[in-house]
Design a protein around this motif. Sequence first.
Motif, PDB file in Angstrom:
ATOM      1  N   THR A   1       0.776  -1.156  -0.162  1.00 47.80           N
ATOM      2  CA  THR A   1       0.041   0.039   0.013  1.00 47.80           C
ATOM      3  C   THR A   1       0.847   1.192  -0.081  1.00 47.80           C
ATOM      4  O   THR A   1       2.026   1.374   0.572  1.00 47.80           O
ATOM      5  CB  THR A   1      -0.892   0.121   1.301  1.00 47.80           C
ATOM      6  N   PRO A   2       0.407   2.537  -0.716  1.00 46.71           N
ATOM      7  CA  PRO A   2       1.162   3.829  -0.468  1.00 46.71           C
ATOM      8  C   PRO A   2       1.602   4.031   0.954  1.00 46.71           C
ATOM      9  O   PRO A   2       2.500   4.599   1.198  1.00 46.71           O
ATOM     10  CB  PRO A   2       0.198   4.536  -1.121  1.00 46.71           C
TER      11      PRO A   2
ATOM     12  N   PRO B   1       4.597   7.905   4.074  1.00 50.85           N
ATOM     13  CA  PRO B   1       4.309   7.652   2.727  1.00 50.85           C
ATOM     14  C   PRO B   1       5.388   6.725   1.971  1.00 50.85           C
ATOM     15  O   PRO B   1       6.584   6.798   2.582  1.00 50.85           O
ATOM     16  CB  PRO B   1       4.254   8.885   1.667  1.00 50.85           C
TER      17      PRO B   1
ATOM     18  N   GLU C   1       8.223   2.743  -6.113  1.00 49.11           N
ATOM     19  CA  GLU C   1       7.312   2.162  -7.321  1.00 49.11           C
ATOM     20  C   GLU C   1       7.685   0.296  -7.171  1.00 49.11           C
ATOM     21  O   GLU C   1       6.564  -0.331  -7.097  1.00 49.11           O
ATOM     22  CB  GLU C   1       7.692   2.521  -8.635  1.00 49.11           C
TER      23      GLU C   1
ATOM     24  N   ARG D   1       3.948  -1.089  -5.632  1.00 49.99           N
ATOM     25  CA  ARG D   1       2.991  -0.325  -5.055  1.00 49.99           C
ATOM     26  C   ARG D   1       1.549  -0.412  -5.713  1.00 49.99           C
ATOM     27  O   ARG D   1       1.487  -0.511  -6.824  1.00 49.99           O
ATOM     28  CB  ARG D   1       3.180   1.165  -4.989  1.00 49.99           C
TER      29      ARG D   1
ATOM     30  N   GLU E   1      -1.356   0.635  -6.336  1.00 56.57           N
ATOM     31  CA  GLU E   1      -2.225   1.349  -7.182  1.00 56.57           C
ATOM     32  C   GLU E   1      -1.575   1.552  -8.483  1.00 56.57           C
ATOM     33  O   GLU E   1      -2.483   1.917  -9.493  1.00 56.57           O
ATOM     34  CB  GLU E   1      -2.380   2.998  -6.536  1.00 56.57           C
TER      35      GLU E   1
END
Length: 236
Positions: A134-135, A143, A147, A205, A207
Amino acid sequence: MTPEIIAGHGPILLICDHASNSVPPGIDLGIAAALLDKHIAIDIGAASITRALAAQLGAPAILATVSRLVIDFHRPPDHAGLVPEISDGHSIPGNVGADRFDRIARYHAPYHRALGEMIGSYRPRLLVSIHSFTPALESGSAPRPWEIGILYNRDTRAAHRAIAAFQRVGVVTGDNQPYSGRDLNMTLNRHGEGNGIASFAIELRNELIDHPSGVDHWAGVIAPVLSGIAQAIQSA
């Protein structure tokens, strides 16, 4: 539930421990159904990228078919989080008092036995485990800018090559990030280092790969890197 097996050839074997959010009949986790779509239940996008890489490389692959909330295939049998009672701040009440030995016998042991049999059959030179992250953690974390993260324990033969290769093509690459393979590396410790086979885990990551175009893009980035590493390992 038997794992998903993709037949293939060549020196690379792909592994996806957290490919599924499936909960077998007879197990009630006691959670809202929506939680099964979160990272606590499944590595979002990991199954899709594993299948895409297997197709591009013609490589064999094994994908788990049970949610990590039922039993975590990437934890050793004596690990406290093998049958998690809490995950990223979410309580899993149905796992409190669960028969972990039954779940090991039904799901964990057959999965790792199947992976061991694939290694014996294909005799790969390189094991690559595919995960996603997750980010940021829901329960709170800084955060996570990477990548891709490359995770490894003692065997650095393939991992260091992977880090350098991804950095060369402009990928923001974590070295044992977002967590360290020295702390958690069960599948590759057992089947890679335990057999003297070069190995590393790729963390993407999530997303970036939760949609088809992202899967296509990252499979195209990763596949030639894996091919190059496998060739280098064979030649070393």
